[in-house]
Design an enzyme around this catalytic site. Structure first.
Site, short mmCIF file in Angstrom:
data_model
loop_
_atom_site.label_atom_id
_atom_site.label_comp_id
_atom_site.label_asym_id
_atom_site.label_seq_id
_atom_site.Cartn_x
_atom_site.Cartn_y
_atom_site.Cartn_z
CB ALA A 1 40.12 44.85 51.44
CG LEU B 1 38.55 43.95 47.50
CD1 LEU B 1 38.46 46.07 47.82
CD2 LEU B 1 37.33 43.62 46.66
CG ASP C 1 41.44 35.45 44.52
OD1 ASP C 1 40.50 34.94 44.88
OD2 ASP C 1 41.77 35.87 45.45
#
Ligand code: PMV
Length: 330
Positions: free
Chosen positions: A114, A116, A163
């Protein structure tokens, strides 16, 4: 037994423009993946994940090989195994224990796929816990780099460092190309995340923006404008106390510019407007777009309540800025 956890992330500013050399500011959020590792007597690796939004699966590989029957889509399992395989290889390499067997248990509160940063959080926590279980403590730079190498390989060279660096270091991070650093002094941002239950195709959306840029001058200007507002945002963040109203305005502008680039979606716009109309300081999509998540800045219950009642919002949750990054739980 060794346990590490690592956070997911949202983009405060700058996704897509970062692909063209502009800066971006991802921020770690208090939603974690937690990985428990225990050394085995043999050379096998066994993975348990009851909580990965994968309906629970258990896989074992290494040693005699062979994968038990699974009742989840094989592409998801293959992807998860790719990340974990890479993480195990990195930990074995760091600890100089090439044949070490491990039992690995994963619990994650970060929705998968998603935008995240769920895979980065799992990889960071897994390498950290596995290396420690094998007797080696990695420093954070080394950990972030090894986690990036895993993502890079599994994602066929398409992963950015954002990330894995953000999940390892925590806090607000400034990314420009391969240059990643913490924005010091930012210790509190009241994020609310709204999730439509879906996901955009990052590769396809990045290609769409690239094509738009090739064809239209406005798209090149829009990417530059995003870069300008990221620089403004960084200046605000580096001040003594980040003004939430001004950061929120920049998030609103950033969402408008991402919409101009064609990467928003009806569900994302609906959630963004619901958050804004409830009194949030600002709201924008986060990540590649096309579907998935929005992030709002709100220090009241307003935005979360509004999102809870927004058709198309499957889940809304508060996710404060995480300043710890990877955490050694035991
Ligand atoms: O959706 P995510 O979290 O994978 O973010 C994608 C961010 C982009 O800027 C669109 C692509 C990239 O690699 O930076």
């Amino acid at each position: 037994m060794t346990v590490s956890s690592a956070p997911g992330k949202v983009y405060l500013f700058g996704e897509h423009a970062v692909v063209y050399g502009e800066p971006a500011v991802p921020c770690a959020i208090e939603r974690r993946a937690r990985v428990t590792v225990e050394r085995r007597d043999d050379d096998r690796v066994r993975v348990n994940a009851d909580d990965l939004t994968l309906d629970g699966f258990t896989v074992a590989w290494g040693g005699e090989g062979g994968v038990p029957e699974l009742d989840v889509p094989s592409n998801l399992v293959e992807a998860a195994m790719g990340y974990l395989d890479g993480a195990v290889e990195q930990a074995r390499d760091a600890a100089d224990a090439p044949a070490a067997g491990l039992d690995i248990t994963i619990e994650s509160a970060i929705p998968l796929g998603a935008g995240l940063g769920s895979s980065a959080a799992v990889v960071v926590a897994a390498i950290d816990a596995a290396a420690r279980e094998l007797g080696t403590e990695l420093d954070r730079e080394d950990l972030a780099d090894r986690a990036f190498r895993v993502e890079h390989e599994v994602q066929d060279g398409e992963a950015s460092r954002a990330d894995t660096f953000c999940s390892t270091m925590g806090g607000a991070v400034r990314v420009r190309g391969d240059d990643c650093r913490r924005v010091e002094g930012v210790d509190n941002l009241p994020f609310i995340v709204g999730y439509d239950g879906g996901a955009g195709d990052t590769g396809e959306l990045v290609a769409r923006v690239r094509a738009l840029r090739d064809e239209h001058r406005f798209a090149t200007d829009t990417v530059e404008a995003i870069g300008d507002l990221v620089r403004e945002g960084e200046t605000l963040l580096r001040g003594s106390e980040a003004p939430l109203d001004e950061l929120g305005d920049l998030m609103d502008f950033n969402h408008g510019l991402l919409s101009a680039l064609g990467v928003s979606a009806r569900s994302l716009d609906a959630m963004v407007w619901a958050a804004r109309e409830s009194g949030a300081y600002g709201a924008k999509l986060t990540g590649a777009g096309g579907g998935g998540c929005i992030v709002a800045l709100d220090d009241t219950e307003g935005a979360k309540t509004a999102l809870d009642y927004t058709p198309g919002c499957e889940e809304a949750f508060r996710a404060e800025l995480d300043t710890d990054g990877v955490r050694r739980e035991s």
